[in-house]
Scaffold this motif. Structure first.
Motif, PDB file in Angstrom:
ATOM      1  N   GLU A 116     -31.462 -32.428   8.957  1.00 56.72           N
ATOM      2  CA  GLU A 116     -32.375 -33.045   7.992  1.00 56.72           C
ATOM      3  C   GLU A 116     -31.963 -32.713   6.565  1.00 56.72           C
ATOM      4  O   GLU A 116     -32.003 -33.565   5.679  1.00 56.72           O
ATOM      5  N   ALA A 117     -31.569 -31.463   6.328  1.00 57.78           N
ATOM      6  CA  ALA A 117     -31.139 -31.064   4.987  1.00 57.78           C
ATOM      7  C   ALA A 117     -29.891 -31.826   4.569  1.00 57.78           C
ATOM      8  O   ALA A 117     -29.799 -32.329   3.443  1.00 57.78           O
ATOM      9  N   LEU A 118     -28.940 -31.949   5.479  1.00 58.62           N
ATOM     10  CA  LEU A 118     -27.712 -32.676   5.162  1.00 58.62           C
ATOM     11  C   LEU A 118     -27.980 -34.167   4.994  1.00 58.62           C
ATOM     12  O   LEU A 118     -27.370 -34.825   4.149  1.00 58.62           O
ATOM     13  N   ALA A 119     -28.908 -34.714   5.774  1.00 57.72           N
ATOM     14  CA  ALA A 119     -29.275 -36.126   5.624  1.00 57.72           C
ATOM     15  C   ALA A 119     -29.907 -36.376   4.261  1.00 57.72           C
ATOM     16  O   ALA A 119     -29.652 -37.407   3.626  1.00 57.72           O
ATOM     17  N   ALA A 120     -30.720 -35.446   3.786  1.00 58.22           N
ATOM     18  CA  ALA A 120     -31.324 -35.591   2.460  1.00 58.22           C
ATOM     19  C   ALA A 120     -30.252 -35.567   1.373  1.00 58.22           C
ATOM     20  O   ALA A 120     -30.306 -36.347   0.418  1.00 58.22           O
ATOM     21  N   ILE A 121     -29.262 -34.705   1.511  1.00 59.30           N
ATOM     22  CA  ILE A 121     -28.177 -34.634   0.527  1.00 59.30           C
ATOM     23  C   ILE A 121     -27.361 -35.918   0.540  1.00 59.30           C
ATOM     24  O   ILE A 121     -27.040 -36.478  -0.518  1.00 59.30           O
ATOM     25  N   VAL A 122     -27.049 -36.415   1.732  1.00 55.90           N
ATOM     26  CA  VAL A 122     -26.281 -37.659   1.845  1.00 55.90           C
ATOM     27  C   VAL A 122     -27.084 -38.823   1.288  1.00 55.90           C
ATOM     28  O   VAL A 122     -26.536 -39.708   0.614  1.00 55.90           O
ATOM     29  N   THR A 123     -28.384 -38.847   1.503  1.00 58.06           N
ATOM     30  CA  THR A 123     -29.239 -39.911   0.977  1.00 58.06           C
ATOM     31  C   THR A 123     -29.180 -39.939  -0.543  1.00 58.06           C
ATOM     32  O   THR A 123     -29.007 -40.996  -1.154  1.00 58.06           O
ATOM     33  N   PRO A 129     -25.873 -40.578   8.954  1.00 57.19           N
ATOM     34  CA  PRO A 129     -27.176 -39.921   8.981  1.00 57.19           C
ATOM     35  C   PRO A 129     -28.285 -40.875   8.546  1.00 57.19           C
ATOM     36  O   PRO A 129     -28.053 -41.771   7.728  1.00 57.19           O
ATOM     37  N   PRO A 130     -29.475 -40.704   9.091  1.00 56.43           N
ATOM     38  CA  PRO A 130     -30.582 -41.574   8.679  1.00 56.43           C
ATOM     39  C   PRO A 130     -31.024 -41.224   7.255  1.00 56.43           C
ATOM     40  O   PRO A 130     -30.808 -40.107   6.779  1.00 56.43           O
ATOM     41  N   GLU A 131     -31.620 -42.192   6.585  1.00 56.81           N
ATOM     42  CA  GLU A 131     -32.143 -41.915   5.240  1.00 56.81           C
ATOM     43  C   GLU A 131     -33.300 -40.934   5.371  1.00 56.81           C
ATOM     44  O   GLU A 131     -34.208 -41.126   6.189  1.00 56.81           O
ATOM     45  N   PHE A 132     -33.245 -39.879   4.586  1.00 61.64           N
ATOM     46  CA  PHE A 132     -34.291 -38.852   4.662  1.00 61.64           C
ATOM     47  C   PHE A 132     -34.636 -38.415   3.249  1.00 61.64           C
ATOM     48  O   PHE A 132     -33.777 -37.951   2.507  1.00 61.64           O
ATOM     49  N   ARG A 133     -35.896 -38.598   2.874  1.00 65.73           N
ATOM     50  CA  ARG A 133     -36.385 -38.218   1.554  1.00 65.73           C
ATOM     51  C   ARG A 133     -37.618 -37.318   1.707  1.00 65.73           C
ATOM     52  O   ARG A 133     -38.743 -37.793   1.718  1.00 65.73           O
ATOM     53  N   PRO A 134     -37.394 -36.031   1.812  1.00 66.30           N
ATOM     54  CA  PRO A 134     -38.542 -35.129   1.932  1.00 66.30           C
ATOM     55  C   PRO A 134     -39.284 -35.028   0.602  1.00 66.30           C
ATOM     56  O   PRO A 134     -38.697 -35.143  -0.468  1.00 66.30           O
ATOM     57  N   ARG A 135     -40.581 -34.826   0.695  1.00 71.77           N
ATOM     58  CA  ARG A 135     -41.384 -34.670  -0.522  1.00 71.77           C
ATOM     59  C   ARG A 135     -41.278 -33.259  -1.085  1.00 71.77           C
ATOM     60  O   ARG A 135     -41.575 -33.027  -2.237  1.00 71.77           O
ATOM     61  N   GLY A 136     -40.874 -32.327  -0.264  1.00 67.24           N
ATOM     62  CA  GLY A 136     -40.734 -30.945  -0.695  1.00 67.24           C
ATOM     63  C   GLY A 136     -39.851 -30.183   0.273  1.00 67.24           C
ATOM     64  O   GLY A 136     -39.511 -30.675   1.351  1.00 67.24           O
TER      65      GLY A 136
END
Length: 114
Positions: free
Chosen positions: A51-58, A35-42
């Motif tokens: 996207e949610a799973l990518a944020a967790i993996v990140t 998954p790509p690196e994903f860091r949501p601000r909120g």
């Protein structure tokens, strides 16, 4: 005539209740590979499940420095009934919940009378 209306209303309520009480569904398996690196601000920036799973993996791989797991599969269950049915877990979770292990109502009322 009023009894027919009551019967129809009862049948409608019963049908709606039965439709809401679905049977256990098989889990949806979501594969996650690189998954790509994903860091949501909120939380509002997360729009999709990938996207949610990518944020967790990140967070797990970069911030916590855990080793990446490839391929990674996530099983999504419709509800706790589906989870219990397909995994055999949570079968007695309701009986073991803290609210069921408390003092009985009669013992509590005797305590309050003191």
């Amino acid at each position: 005539m009023p009894s027919q209306k009551r019967l129809c209303a009862f049948a409608l309520c019963l049908a709606l209740a039965a439709a809401g009480c679905g049977t256990a569904e098989a889990p949806r398996v979501v594969p996650i590979a690189n998954p790509p690196e994903f860091r949501p601000r909120g939380p509002l920036q997360v729009k999709t499940l990938p996207e949610a799973l990518a944020a967790i993996v990140t967070v797990c791989t970069i911030d916590l420095e855990l080793p990446p797991v490839e391929p990674f599969y996530v099983q999504l269950y419709k509800d706790t009934n589906s989870y219990a049915y397909y995994t055999g877990r949570l079968a007695g979770a309701r009986e073991n919940a803290p609210e069921h292990k408390g003092v009985s109502a009669t013992a509590w009322s005797r305590f309050l009378k003191r």
